[in-house]
Design a protein around this motif. Structure first.
Motif, short mmCIF file in Angstrom:
data_model
loop_
_atom_site.label_atom_id
_atom_site.label_comp_id
_atom_site.label_asym_id
_atom_site.label_seq_id
_atom_site.Cartn_x
_atom_site.Cartn_y
_atom_site.Cartn_z
N HIS A 1 1.73 34.60 127.85
CA HIS A 1 0.02 33.64 127.98
C HIS A 1 -0.40 34.74 129.18
O HIS A 1 0.55 35.11 129.47
CB HIS A 1 0.43 32.24 127.98
CG HIS A 1 1.64 32.21 128.73
ND1 HIS A 1 1.04 31.90 130.48
CD2 HIS A 1 2.65 32.09 128.49
CE1 HIS A 1 2.50 31.63 130.91
NE2 HIS A 1 4.00 32.42 129.83
N LYS A 2 -1.27 33.84 129.73
CA LYS A 2 -1.59 34.82 131.01
C LYS A 2 -1.59 33.78 131.99
O LYS A 2 -1.27 32.22 131.20
CB LYS A 2 -3.74 34.12 130.96
CG LYS A 2 -4.28 35.56 129.44
CD LYS A 2 -5.75 35.58 129.52
CE LYS A 2 -5.84 36.23 128.60
NZ LYS A 2 -7.94 36.37 127.97
N ASN B 1 -1.47 30.93 134.37
CA ASN B 1 -1.82 29.37 134.79
C ASN B 1 -2.89 29.00 132.82
O ASN B 1 -3.87 28.16 133.18
CB ASN B 1 -3.44 29.71 135.60
CG ASN B 1 -3.16 29.68 137.02
OD1 ASN B 1 -1.90 29.05 137.44
ND2 ASN B 1 -3.84 30.51 137.69
N GLU B 2 -1.54 29.39 131.97
CA GLU B 2 -2.12 29.30 130.50
C GLU B 2 -1.11 28.32 130.17
O GLU B 2 0.74 28.78 130.28
CB GLU B 2 -2.74 30.52 129.50
CG GLU B 2 -3.11 30.23 128.80
CD GLU B 2 -3.58 31.21 127.82
OE1 GLU B 2 -4.54 31.47 128.04
OE2 GLU B 2 -2.96 31.92 127.79
N GLU B 3 -1.08 27.36 129.71
CA GLU B 3 -0.30 26.53 128.69
C GLU B 3 0.34 26.78 127.33
O GLU B 3 -1.04 26.66 127.06
CB GLU B 3 0.02 24.81 129.03
CG GLU B 3 0.00 24.56 130.30
CD GLU B 3 -0.18 23.57 130.76
OE1 GLU B 3 0.23 22.41 129.58
OE2 GLU B 3 0.08 23.14 131.89
#
Length: 99
Positions: free
Chosen positions: A88-89, A91-93
């Motif tokens: 994931h990037k 700050n991505e959940e």
């Protein structure tokens, strides 16, 4: 016993060309290092290897096409990384659901 051997010897003398031809054929077909039976076996093995080579070439071509697609499309690389590896990037959940 001696009588039958003498008869065989007379037959061989009478038909010497046919005897030599028969012996030649027997040697070529069965006894020679590169005999006819081994030739047939080698042809079968070559056919099997050619079929395997064709399958492997098709698989190679398919994988080469997939690699070319991945190199040309960074969005596809990101999609695979997210789906398969759970990347994931920042700050991505990520939410994973069990079926």
């Amino acid at each position: 016993m001696n009588d039958s051997i003498a008869q065989l010897w007379e037959w061989i003398k009478k038909h010497k060309y046919m005897f030599v031809t028969i012996m030649f054929v027997v040697i070529i077909v069965f006894l020679d290092e590169n005999n006819f039976m081994k030739h047939i076996q080698n042809k079968r093995e070559i056919a099997a290897l050619e079929a395997e080579k064709k399958e492997l070439q098709e698989k190679y071509d398919e994988l080469t096409n997939k690699l070319d697609e991945l190199e040309a499309d960074p969005v596809l690389i990101e999609k695979i990384a997210r789906q398969r590896y759970g990347m994931h990037k920042p700050n991505e959940e990520i939410f994973i659901f069990d079926d």
